[in-house]
Design a protein around this motif. Structure first.
Motif, PDB file in Angstrom:
ATOM      1  N   GLY A 165      19.494  20.284  -9.004  1.00  0.00           N
ATOM      2  CA  GLY A 165      20.731  19.534  -8.826  1.00  0.00           C
ATOM      3  C   GLY A 165      21.873  20.459  -8.462  1.00  0.00           C
ATOM      4  O   GLY A 165      21.703  21.667  -8.320  1.00  0.00           O
ATOM      5  N   TYR A 166      23.039  19.839  -8.311  1.00  0.00           N
ATOM      6  CA  TYR A 166      24.241  20.605  -8.007  1.00  0.00           C
ATOM      7  C   TYR A 166      25.382  20.088  -8.863  1.00  0.00           C
ATOM      8  O   TYR A 166      25.320  19.003  -9.422  1.00  0.00           O
ATOM      9  CB  TYR A 166      24.593  20.522  -6.510  1.00  0.00           C
ATOM     10  CG  TYR A 166      25.169  19.185  -6.094  1.00  0.00           C
ATOM     11  CD1 TYR A 166      26.546  18.953  -6.138  1.00  0.00           C
ATOM     12  CD2 TYR A 166      24.346  18.150  -5.677  1.00  0.00           C
ATOM     13  CE1 TYR A 166      27.073  17.731  -5.766  1.00  0.00           C
ATOM     14  CE2 TYR A 166      24.869  16.928  -5.306  1.00  0.00           C
ATOM     15  CZ  TYR A 166      26.232  16.727  -5.350  1.00  0.00           C
ATOM     16  OH  TYR A 166      26.752  15.500  -5.000  1.00  0.00           O
ATOM     17  N   LYS A 169      31.760  20.392   1.236  1.00  0.00           N
ATOM     18  CA  LYS A 169      31.466  18.953   1.226  1.00  0.00           C
ATOM     19  C   LYS A 169      30.330  18.603   2.186  1.00  0.00           C
ATOM     20  O   LYS A 169      29.524  17.725   1.902  1.00  0.00           O
ATOM     21  CB  LYS A 169      32.719  18.155   1.567  1.00  0.00           C
ATOM     22  CG  LYS A 169      33.751  18.179   0.454  1.00  0.00           C
ATOM     23  CD  LYS A 169      34.973  17.366   0.790  1.00  0.00           C
ATOM     24  CE  LYS A 169      35.983  17.419  -0.332  1.00  0.00           C
ATOM     25  NZ  LYS A 169      37.193  16.663  -0.017  1.00  0.00           N
ATOM     26  N   GLY A 198      17.855  14.594  -1.304  1.00  0.00           N
ATOM     27  CA  GLY A 198      17.458  14.031  -2.596  1.00  0.00           C
ATOM     28  C   GLY A 198      17.832  14.869  -3.799  1.00  0.00           C
ATOM     29  O   GLY A 198      17.314  14.662  -4.892  1.00  0.00           O
ATOM     30  N   ILE A 199      18.735  15.812  -3.628  1.00  0.00           N
ATOM     31  CA  ILE A 199      19.164  16.665  -4.737  1.00  0.00           C
ATOM     32  C   ILE A 199      20.365  16.002  -5.412  1.00  0.00           C
ATOM     33  O   ILE A 199      21.387  15.774  -4.771  1.00  0.00           O
ATOM     34  CB  ILE A 199      19.517  18.073  -4.225  1.00  0.00           C
ATOM     35  CG1 ILE A 199      18.266  18.726  -3.627  1.00  0.00           C
ATOM     36  CG2 ILE A 199      20.099  18.930  -5.340  1.00  0.00           C
ATOM     37  CD1 ILE A 199      18.507  20.009  -2.890  1.00  0.00           C
ATOM     38  N   PRO A 200      20.247  15.668  -6.693  1.00  0.00           N
ATOM     39  CA  PRO A 200      21.315  14.904  -7.373  1.00  0.00           C
ATOM     40  C   PRO A 200      22.464  15.769  -7.884  1.00  0.00           C
ATOM     41  O   PRO A 200      22.309  16.963  -8.123  1.00  0.00           O
ATOM     42  CB  PRO A 200      20.569  14.278  -8.558  1.00  0.00           C
ATOM     43  CG  PRO A 200      19.524  15.290  -8.892  1.00  0.00           C
ATOM     44  CD  PRO A 200      19.097  15.883  -7.567  1.00  0.00           C
ATOM     45  N   ARG A 201      23.605  15.110  -8.074  1.00  0.00           N
ATOM     46  CA  ARG A 201      24.744  15.767  -8.726  1.00  0.00           C
ATOM     47  C   ARG A 201      24.514  15.716 -10.233  1.00  0.00           C
ATOM     48  O   ARG A 201      24.261  14.651 -10.795  1.00  0.00           O
ATOM     49  CB  ARG A 201      26.044  15.059  -8.373  1.00  0.00           C
ATOM     50  CG  ARG A 201      27.238  15.719  -9.022  1.00  0.00           C
ATOM     51  CD  ARG A 201      28.542  15.126  -8.601  1.00  0.00           C
ATOM     52  NE  ARG A 201      29.635  15.769  -9.325  1.00  0.00           N
ATOM     53  CZ  ARG A 201      30.906  15.465  -9.165  1.00  0.00           C
ATOM     54  NH1 ARG A 201      31.250  14.539  -8.311  1.00  0.00           N
ATOM     55  NH2 ARG A 201      31.829  16.092  -9.866  1.00  0.00           N
ATOM     56  N   LEU A 213      22.666  18.209   0.822  1.00  0.00           N
ATOM     57  CA  LEU A 213      21.853  18.268  -0.395  1.00  0.00           C
ATOM     58  C   LEU A 213      21.490  16.866  -0.871  1.00  0.00           C
ATOM     59  O   LEU A 213      20.345  16.603  -1.261  1.00  0.00           O
ATOM     60  CB  LEU A 213      22.599  19.028  -1.495  1.00  0.00           C
ATOM     61  CG  LEU A 213      22.839  20.512  -1.271  1.00  0.00           C
ATOM     62  CD1 LEU A 213      23.727  21.080  -2.367  1.00  0.00           C
ATOM     63  CD2 LEU A 213      21.542  21.278  -1.178  1.00  0.00           C
ATOM     64  N   GLU A 214      22.463  15.950  -0.838  1.00  0.00           N
ATOM     65  CA  GLU A 214      22.190  14.568  -1.254  1.00  0.00           C
ATOM     66  C   GLU A 214      21.196  13.901  -0.311  1.00  0.00           C
ATOM     67  O   GLU A 214      20.339  13.134  -0.736  1.00  0.00           O
ATOM     68  CB  GLU A 214      23.493  13.788  -1.347  1.00  0.00           C
ATOM     69  CG  GLU A 214      24.337  14.234  -2.524  1.00  0.00           C
ATOM     70  CD  GLU A 214      25.694  13.557  -2.603  1.00  0.00           C
ATOM     71  OE1 GLU A 214      26.147  12.954  -1.605  1.00  0.00           O
ATOM     72  OE2 GLU A 214      26.322  13.659  -3.679  1.00  0.00           O
ATOM     73  N   GLN A 215      21.298  14.198   0.976  1.00  0.00           N
ATOM     74  CA  GLN A 215      20.346  13.678   1.964  1.00  0.00           C
ATOM     75  C   GLN A 215      18.924  14.164   1.649  1.00  0.00           C
ATOM     76  O   GLN A 215      17.950  13.438   1.886  1.00  0.00           O
ATOM     77  CB  GLN A 215      20.762  14.130   3.356  1.00  0.00           C
ATOM     78  CG  GLN A 215      19.893  13.661   4.472  1.00  0.00           C
ATOM     79  CD  GLN A 215      20.380  14.226   5.819  1.00  0.00           C
ATOM     80  OE1 GLN A 215      21.542  14.530   6.010  1.00  0.00           O
ATOM     81  NE2 GLN A 215      19.453  14.368   6.731  1.00  0.00           N
ATOM     82  N   ILE A 251      27.185  19.568   0.429  1.00  0.00           N
ATOM     83  CA  ILE A 251      26.878  18.565  -0.598  1.00  0.00           C
ATOM     84  C   ILE A 251      26.221  17.341   0.037  1.00  0.00           C
ATOM     85  O   ILE A 251      25.218  16.831  -0.470  1.00  0.00           O
ATOM     86  CB  ILE A 251      28.145  18.176  -1.387  1.00  0.00           C
ATOM     87  CG1 ILE A 251      28.565  19.323  -2.310  1.00  0.00           C
ATOM     88  CG2 ILE A 251      27.934  16.894  -2.182  1.00  0.00           C
ATOM     89  CD1 ILE A 251      29.918  19.142  -2.964  1.00  0.00           C
ATOM     90  N   ALA A 252      26.760  16.872   1.151  1.00  0.00           N
ATOM     91  CA  ALA A 252      26.181  15.711   1.835  1.00  0.00           C
ATOM     92  C   ALA A 252      24.744  15.992   2.262  1.00  0.00           C
ATOM     93  O   ALA A 252      23.867  15.125   2.136  1.00  0.00           O
ATOM     94  CB  ALA A 252      27.037  15.332   3.042  1.00  0.00           C
TER      95      ALA A 252
END
Length: 111
Positions: free
Chosen positions: A66-67, A96, A106-109, A102-104, A99-100
């Motif tokens: 995660g991040y 940012k 599948g890495i969660p916050r 990473l989320e793409q 982050i976008a």
């Protein structure tokens, strides 16, 4: 497990696709950190210093759990967390966008 301080030029492995390349600052490596480039593929995240081309961080995407976001002396940082409990702090104008991506992947916050 992350690799630390290896002199190398980033190159794609067979079958890899470069998803993003971001100019960032890594808070690690000594002397207050290193400016460099983060390369992100579907398999790994790699940080190479601009001046020396040292590879300070290379993480398989599957090991990034995660991040998180935090501020250190008013500077916003992105922290990557790994399965082994290691943390890697990055800052920069492209935080940012990273982050976008990473989320793409599948890495969660986490924080």
């Amino acid at each position: 497990m992350a690799k630390e301080k290896q002199s190398s030029v980033f190159s794609l492995r067979e079958g890899e696709t470069l998803l993003g390349r971001f100019l960032m600052h890594y808070r690690g490596g000594g002397y207050g950190g290193e400016d460099g480039v983060i390369f992100v593929t579907e398999e790994r995240l790699s940080f190479h210093a601009l001046l020396t081309n040292f590879c300070f961080v290379e993480l398989p995407i599957r090991e990034i759990t995660g991040y998180g976001k935090k501020r250190i002396m008013l500077t916003p940082f992105l922290t990557l967390y790994t399965e082994s409990g290691e943390e890697y702090d990055f800052s920069g104008l492209y935080r940012k966008k990273l982050i976008a991506l990473l989320e793409q992947l599948g890495i969660p916050r986490l924080s």
